[in-house]
Design an enzyme around this catalytic site. Structure first.
Site, PDB file in Angstrom:
ATOM      1  N   SER C  64       0.751  -1.201   0.225  1.00 24.00           N
ATOM      2  CA  SER C  64      -0.019  -0.036  -0.169  1.00 24.00           C
ATOM      3  C   SER C  64       0.833   1.485   0.175  1.00 24.00           C
ATOM      4  O   SER C  64       0.242   2.571  -0.183  1.00 24.00           O
ATOM      5  CB  SER C  64      -0.861  -0.084   1.202  1.00 24.00           C
ATOM      6  N   LYS C  67       0.483   3.606  -2.738  1.00 26.01           N
ATOM      7  CA  LYS C  67      -0.720   4.448  -2.884  1.00 26.01           C
ATOM      8  C   LYS C  67      -0.292   5.805  -2.819  1.00 26.01           C
ATOM      9  O   LYS C  67      -1.013   6.841  -3.389  1.00 26.01           O
ATOM     10  CB  LYS C  67      -1.777   3.996  -1.705  1.00 26.01           C
ATOM     11  N   TYR C 191      -3.696  -2.351 -10.362  1.00 20.57           N
ATOM     12  CA  TYR C 191      -3.667  -2.363  -8.650  1.00 20.57           C
ATOM     13  C   TYR C 191      -2.609  -3.395  -8.270  1.00 20.57           C
ATOM     14  O   TYR C 191      -1.902  -2.969  -7.305  1.00 20.57           O
ATOM     15  CB  TYR C 191      -5.005  -2.206  -8.419  1.00 20.57           C
ATOM     16  N   TYR C 243      -4.680   3.408   7.782  1.00 21.48           N
ATOM     17  CA  TYR C 243      -5.801   2.850   7.993  1.00 21.48           C
ATOM     18  C   TYR C 243      -6.443   3.265   9.533  1.00 21.48           C
ATOM     19  O   TYR C 243      -6.573   4.561   9.821  1.00 21.48           O
ATOM     20  CB  TYR C 243      -5.844   1.240   8.066  1.00 21.48           C
ATOM     21  N   VAL C 261       1.124  -3.724   3.907  1.00 17.76           N
ATOM     22  CA  VAL C 261       0.863  -5.052   4.846  1.00 17.76           C
ATOM     23  C   VAL C 261       2.128  -5.713   4.423  1.00 17.76           C
ATOM     24  O   VAL C 261       2.545  -6.942   5.141  1.00 17.76           O
ATOM     25  CB  VAL C 261      -0.190  -5.730   4.199  1.00 17.76           C
TER      26      VAL C 261
END
Lengths: 309, 309, 309, 309
Positions: C64, C67, C191, C243, C261
């Protein structure tokens, strides 16, 4: 008791004349073309006598009404083990909600919301090719209705497959929790196709007769399910058969019933009759607007509510 | 058909002997003292004949079962205007959930969850002193059961008032949306007291007879509500009467019913009988564990399910 | 101020020795094989000097953290129009929650939860072949890190594609609302692949330098984004980068940061340094357990918190 | 760097002239009377120099800004044990939402939403009379601002008490989980009164100086909290200080800040300045519309964002 033929005729005439017809479903493009002016009603009593009115011989897409028959089939295949994959409580949410799935680890509330019916379809599919599973569902419908002409409208199935993103989301979501076991595309393929079965009101009323008569079709003598299972399927129809409008349907109509976004409703008057109604315009909860009103009239005039004479 | 007296006796004996009894409610301190070994059952048929077994003459706190009677009373006072203040759909949430209220601007899903019953109580209270409103509710219960000895257990009411923080939260929350109109303390005072009405199974079965017989007590001839209203109250009991276990109750028992955390359940077999059962141990959804099993036995053996003979 | 080299060395030694290491992510099978004993740290200061410790030259899956860079790229392509497709508020929910999407009509809360990053990827993809879009992302990473050797781990991408049912659900769900515009398979393909970019701590710290220095890499002189945009990306990292543990990270570390992760975290000390840390074991919110502790030590000792010296 | 006095004057003039002013809060009747045309701004730099513009000497109701000071006070009383009663994550929900409380057993997400601030107030109250607790809070404000004239507007407190049904619901709800320990009326009494403290922009900026300077007021030399605690309070302000608009505030302004429905905002530029702004019109998330725009201008022109020069 009033004469059933007259009651059916009067209701059909009243409904044909009404201006308030709800809105035709547009989320499946192919269904959006249906004429909102149509209305059909078919009632088959305990003796097998048909009373019908309006467009009762016109084919329509049964959509979610197929969920009653896939539930019956899946219970016949795996019995009460089915309830590990799906619950039997009203959901308190719209037909395609995903919120409840997150809270309850992918187990849908009941077999009559989309997620639940997809899980039931996955059970029927297990160990078979999609084509075989679909064949089995179709033959079951033909057997129940005693009519070999019943088929699937492939155009509607393809239309839903192209646009069914939300159902694809639901299926993948359940797959992430292991509630769906087969490849998602297979399960959804079977699901979209059994929702696209086309039937007339007369055929649908015939197919539902076993639910009105303790699991057995009184004309053919065929026993489809045990009396206890028939009662239980009826109970789930009453509490969950109309999505987030199930309470309203029980309150106004007072019969177990299951609606589809094609505008059809199958209703069961235990011991008395199997009823199918069709009018394509829907209310806000996604249930046939005139279909529900027609059933309300019918149960009032015939005294058929399960909640009192 | 089997003999009702024998069936009631056999069920009462079986239930008295069972070891699995659920857990007595402890969130109202006063109720936590009740002996979990108690079981009572009373059935009054269409002719007014009583069949009873076990502790059917012992008083217990009817708790949420009172919601059936306050709904009836409020509908008599304001008619369908009541439905602006409360819905009639299953909630899909536990009995004391506040989540749905936030999403739906303070309007409770149905009159049988706590929030809904508090809103109904607020309607009954309007324009009266709490003492008067409570007197009216109590006289209505006495009239229905034809028994002037029915009273409120003030100790239970006080116990709930001291500890009812969650109900106080629900009431204030609805007040913030204008769904509750009276001072919150007044409305809750009446609510806590009508939940604390103490009755025996026999008295409760007697009070529910109008719902089994189209709104009219066949013994006294008193018409309490119209046949249509009786059917509709039964419909709400079936879809919403057991909180988040309503689907399960319909599936297993197949009768309209309303439970209370005191362990009582009132069930209605339309055209046949009014039934009250009591056993204090509850299941996870907050409904009487043995009460539900006893009713399942009774409807199976008597063929009383509304979903098929 | 303490010597950065010493601080980095001491932290790396302390972390290598700790027994509490969190749990390696197992929801992507390929990531589950990583040795939980690894720890790497790389800090590049305003002058371009590298201080590194532990396994700072080992490749890991950035997941992630990508991102941050896809957000930067998408803002470069469509500017503030991006904010029609994704919000910039903390979600208050886990990284893969679908609940918020239902409530807010398919628009994800921010670009750093999975749904939001999929929507951002869809923007980058628009009008291109998946292969082209992916090439553009990879070249952007190579340019930022000034390192042509950076590649995608195709095994990790394939592993996630095979098991990414929940991301598939999110994408289809957004597609049903029109928030995703390209074929879902294309968007998810891009993605899954950009999440599978493999980098070392040193490469990642290098790639993040523009965020620490008003949008410009002070060594190369390349201006990547405007100062205002750099500040704003940092702001989103601080409020949404971890998160449902974003508040905790801000409270303990006090720097904008983004976790993956795979166990990596990129953190930005404005005006001072770009920092990358890696340790594969995760805490309950899915963020690197030792990575966060190492950053807490680092900011405390260097006085780098944005919230006070 | 531009001259602070000029910047403050120019911003104050621009804001006084703008027509878009948001909507004055009407849910507390007493606040609804405030003139939406008002605007005040006060900035106190590290040297204690005041730059002020507009209505910076007009008293307004600080409302939720008091939550910063009650958090500081409660941390001083019980330290990190406070975090058993309240979290420190953004909520992703409006300021008065009750949904999250049900999901997380009555523990509010952070101390800056209403539920969280009520829980913090309950901690301050423990073992004291409401009057004493309130006195302590007021004296703490007077000490921080070095101004004995600061008082509580009893009319506003009474107005909120009469209409604060939703806060009463939140408090009772937490009480049902044991998160609130004192009588609900006591806790709410203190809460409503500390929200009703009236201050000017100048007084508020003075009171917030310790947060800008590592826990210590550089003019008086008073150490209020440790440097670490000051950073941590600032972190919570940044992630949670503007309810469901916290991400937006961080994105646009880039400073820790806390808003109140009276239209005030306290913002902290670490190492540089303490800032208070007031304009009564609110945006949709309940934060001062012009207050936020003024702060955005100020940080842009002064280069004070914590996310980059």
């Amino acid at each position: 008791m009033p004469d059933l033929d007259s009651v059916v005729r009067e209701i059909s005439e009243e409904m044909a004349a009404r201006a308030d017809r709800g809105a035709v479903a547009d989320y499946i493009p192919e269904l959006a073309h249906v004429d909102p002016g149509r209305f059909g009603l078919a009632v088959i009593d305990a003796d097998g006598r048909l009373s019908a009115g309006g467009d009762s011989e016109t084919l329509f897409s049964i959509q979610s009404i197929s969920k009653v028959f896939t539930l019956t089939l899946a219970l016949g295949m795996v019995g009460d083990r089915l309830w590990k994959r799906v619950g039997r409580e009203p959901s308190g949410n719209p037909f395609n909600s995903i919120v409840q799935l997150e809270r309850e680890r992918g187990v849908p509330r009941n077999p009559f919301i989309n997620a639940g019916a997809i899980a039931v379809t996955d059970v029927i599919l297990s160990g078979h090719e999609p084509r075989e599973a679909l064949g089995e569902i179709l033959r079951f419908m033909q057997f129940l209705a005693q009519d070999q002409t019943i088929t699937i409208d492939a155009t509607v199935a393809a239309s839903e497959k192209r646009t069914g993103f939300r159902n694809t989301a639901l299926a993948n979501y359940m797959r992430s929790f292991g509630v769906i076991e087969n490849p998602v595309d297979y399960t959804l393929g079977v699901y979209f196709h059994h929702c696209a079965i086309a039937m007339t009101c007369r055929q649908l009323a015939a197919a539902g007769r076993f639910l009105a008569h303790n699991g057995r079709n009184p004309s053919t003598g065929h026993s489809v399910v045990s009396p206890e299972r028939a009662r239980r399927i009826n109970a789930i129809m009453l509490t969950c058969g109309h999505y987030d409008g199930s309470g309203e349907f029980a309150y106004r109509v007072g019969l177990p019933g299951k609606s589809g976004v094609g505008g059809g409703i199958l209703a069961v008057a235990p011991g008395r009759a199997s009823i199918a109604v069709w009018s394509p315009g829907l209310d806000e909860a996604g249930n046939s607007h005139l279909g529900r009103i027609a059933l309300e009239r019918l149960t009032q005039r015939m005294g058929w509510s399960v909640f009192g004479a």
